[in-house]
Write an enzyme that holds these catalytic residues in place. Sequence first.
Site, PDB file in Angstrom:
ATOM      1  N   ARG A  36       0.820  -1.216   0.000  1.00 31.37           N
ATOM      2  CA  ARG A  36       0.000   0.000   0.000  1.00 31.37           C
ATOM      3  C   ARG A  36       0.851   1.262   0.000  1.00 31.37           C
ATOM      4  O   ARG A  36       0.424   2.310  -0.488  1.00 31.37           O
ATOM      5  CB  ARG A  36      -0.969  -0.047   1.186  1.00 31.37           C
ATOM      6  CG  ARG A  36      -2.106  -1.036   0.953  1.00 31.37           C
ATOM      7  CD  ARG A  36      -2.893  -1.284   2.203  1.00 31.37           C
ATOM      8  NE  ARG A  36      -2.447  -2.468   2.916  1.00 31.37           N
ATOM      9  CZ  ARG A  36      -2.609  -2.652   4.214  1.00 31.37           C
ATOM     10  NH1 ARG A  36      -3.158  -1.723   4.945  1.00 31.37           N
ATOM     11  NH2 ARG A  36      -2.205  -3.779   4.769  1.00 31.37           N
ATOM     12  N   GLU A  48       1.622  -6.220  13.057  1.00 33.52           N
ATOM     13  CA  GLU A  48       0.470  -6.467  13.936  1.00 33.52           C
ATOM     14  C   GLU A  48      -0.028  -7.897  13.785  1.00 33.52           C
ATOM     15  O   GLU A  48      -0.500  -8.498  14.737  1.00 33.52           O
ATOM     16  CB  GLU A  48      -0.656  -5.459  13.636  1.00 33.52           C
ATOM     17  CG  GLU A  48      -1.755  -5.468  14.691  1.00 33.52           C
ATOM     18  CD  GLU A  48      -2.920  -4.542  14.355  1.00 33.52           C
ATOM     19  OE1 GLU A  48      -2.926  -3.907  13.290  1.00 33.52           O
ATOM     20  OE2 GLU A  48      -3.841  -4.485  15.182  1.00 33.52           O
TER      21      GLU A  48
HETATM   22  O1  LIG Z   1       3.269  -0.940  11.823  1.00 35.06           O
HETATM   23  P1  LIG Z   1       3.198  -2.385  11.455  1.00 35.06           P
HETATM   24  O2  LIG Z   1       2.688  -3.250  12.571  1.00 35.06           O
HETATM   25  O3  LIG Z   1       4.468  -2.896  10.876  1.00 35.06           O
HETATM   26  O4  LIG Z   1       2.083  -2.526  10.337  1.00 35.06           O
HETATM   27  C1  LIG Z   1       1.928  -1.609   9.284  1.00 35.06           C
HETATM   28  C2  LIG Z   1       2.150  -2.276   7.954  1.00 35.06           C
HETATM   29  O5  LIG Z   1       1.186  -3.333   7.762  1.00 35.06           O
HETATM   30  C3  LIG Z   1       0.548  -3.148   6.502  1.00 35.06           C
HETATM   31  O6  LIG Z   1       1.233  -3.775   5.466  1.00 35.06           O
HETATM   32  P2  LIG Z   1       1.195  -5.340   5.174  1.00 35.06           P
HETATM   33  O7  LIG Z   1       2.479  -5.942   5.632  1.00 35.06           O
HETATM   34  O8  LIG Z   1      -0.086  -5.933   5.686  1.00 35.06           O
HETATM   35  O9  LIG Z   1       1.288  -5.394   3.602  1.00 35.06           O
HETATM   36  P3  LIG Z   1       0.419  -4.901   2.343  1.00 35.06           P
HETATM   37  O10 LIG Z   1       0.634  -3.407   2.233  1.00 35.06           O
HETATM   38  O11 LIG Z   1       1.075  -5.640   1.256  1.00 35.06           O
HETATM   39  O12 LIG Z   1      -1.038  -5.259   2.543  1.00 35.06           O
HETATM   40  C4  LIG Z   1       0.590  -1.641   6.298  1.00 35.06           C
HETATM   41  O13 LIG Z   1       0.429  -1.299   4.936  1.00 35.06           O
HETATM   42  C5  LIG Z   1       1.946  -1.285   6.834  1.00 35.06           C
HETATM   43  O14 LIG Z   1       2.974  -1.454   5.874  1.00 35.06           O
HETATM   44  N1  LIG Z   2      -5.186  -2.639  11.517  1.00 34.15           N
HETATM   45  C1  LIG Z   2      -4.558  -2.474  10.345  1.00 34.15           C
HETATM   46  N2  LIG Z   2      -5.230  -2.025   9.265  1.00 34.15           N
HETATM   47  C2  LIG Z   2      -4.602  -1.856   8.081  1.00 34.15           C
HETATM   48  N3  LIG Z   2      -3.308  -2.129   7.896  1.00 34.15           N
HETATM   49  C3  LIG Z   2      -2.615  -2.584   8.942  1.00 34.15           C
HETATM   50  N4  LIG Z   2      -1.314  -2.929   9.068  1.00 34.15           N
HETATM   51  C4  LIG Z   2      -1.109  -3.330  10.339  1.00 34.15           C
HETATM   52  N5  LIG Z   2      -2.236  -3.257  11.066  1.00 34.15           N
HETATM   53  C5  LIG Z   2      -3.189  -2.779  10.198  1.00 34.15           C
END
Ligand SMILES: O=P(O)(O)OC[C@H]1O[C@H](OP(=O)(O)OP(=O)(O)O)[C@H](O)[C@@H]1O
Ligand SMILES: Nc1ncnc2[nH]cnc12
Length: 179
Positions: free
Chosen positions: A63, A100
């Site tokens: 994202r 998370e």
């Molecule tokens: O602060 P944190 O606990 O590290 O979480 C935040 C991250 O989690 C999500 O990405 P995700 O790894 O789910 O990947 P995506 O963007 O490919 O869906 C979000 O886009 C952040 O990059």
């Molecule tokens: N609660 C949440 N929603 C969307 N992106 C996330 N990445 C980590 N935690 C998330």
Amino acid sequence: MTEIRELLLSRIRDVADYPEPGVMFKDITPLLADPAAFTALTDALAEIAGNAGATKIVGLEARGFILGAPVAVRAGVGFIPVRKAGKLPGATLSQAYDLEYGSAEIEVHAEDLTGGDRVLVIDDVLATGGTAEASIQLIRRAGAEVAGLAVLMELGFLGGRARLEPALDGAPLESLLTV
Ligand SMILES: O=P(O)(O)OC[C@H]1O[C@H](OP(=O)(O)OP(=O)(O)O)[C@H](O)[C@@H]1O
Ligand SMILES: Nc1ncnc2[nH]cnc12
């Protein structure tokens, strides 16, 4: 709250128990589908990039790519993808981290960041801060300077800001929305 923040907040959808029980997932796809909201977000992040004196934008897969790439174009600086492990073909630097809901490893092409760069990291959500912290470590290991971290939304109750304080080492953390 400013009008722009209200617009952005109104376009983020809460999805309970996704991708696992207990997580309130912040879904930005309605915001991306709304050109006025997506443009307002891009402009706000590009202003942060300008104020930070960023010479490069790092976007965090996936994202952070969607948000970061138009910001780089708007700010007139290069875009560097930080990808999940195994996706970049050249020589990479890697960093493992927890988030998370699980754990992962991210990589950057080592040649994409150099000593003269001031890098603004862009992502959609700051949760535990694990992803952002790993990206900051990668940027520093590449020899570049961290100009700051900018996110659309900070999940304050997960403590990411406090976790990132030592890694940011005085560089700003800008979140347009905090919940
Ligand atoms: O602060 P944190 O606990 O590290 O979480 C935040 C991250 O989690 C999500 O990405 P995700 O790894 O789910 O990947 P995506 O963007 O490919 O869906 C979000 O886009 C952040 O990059
Ligand atoms: N609660 C949440 N929603 C969307 N992106 C996330 N990445 C980590 N935690 C998330």
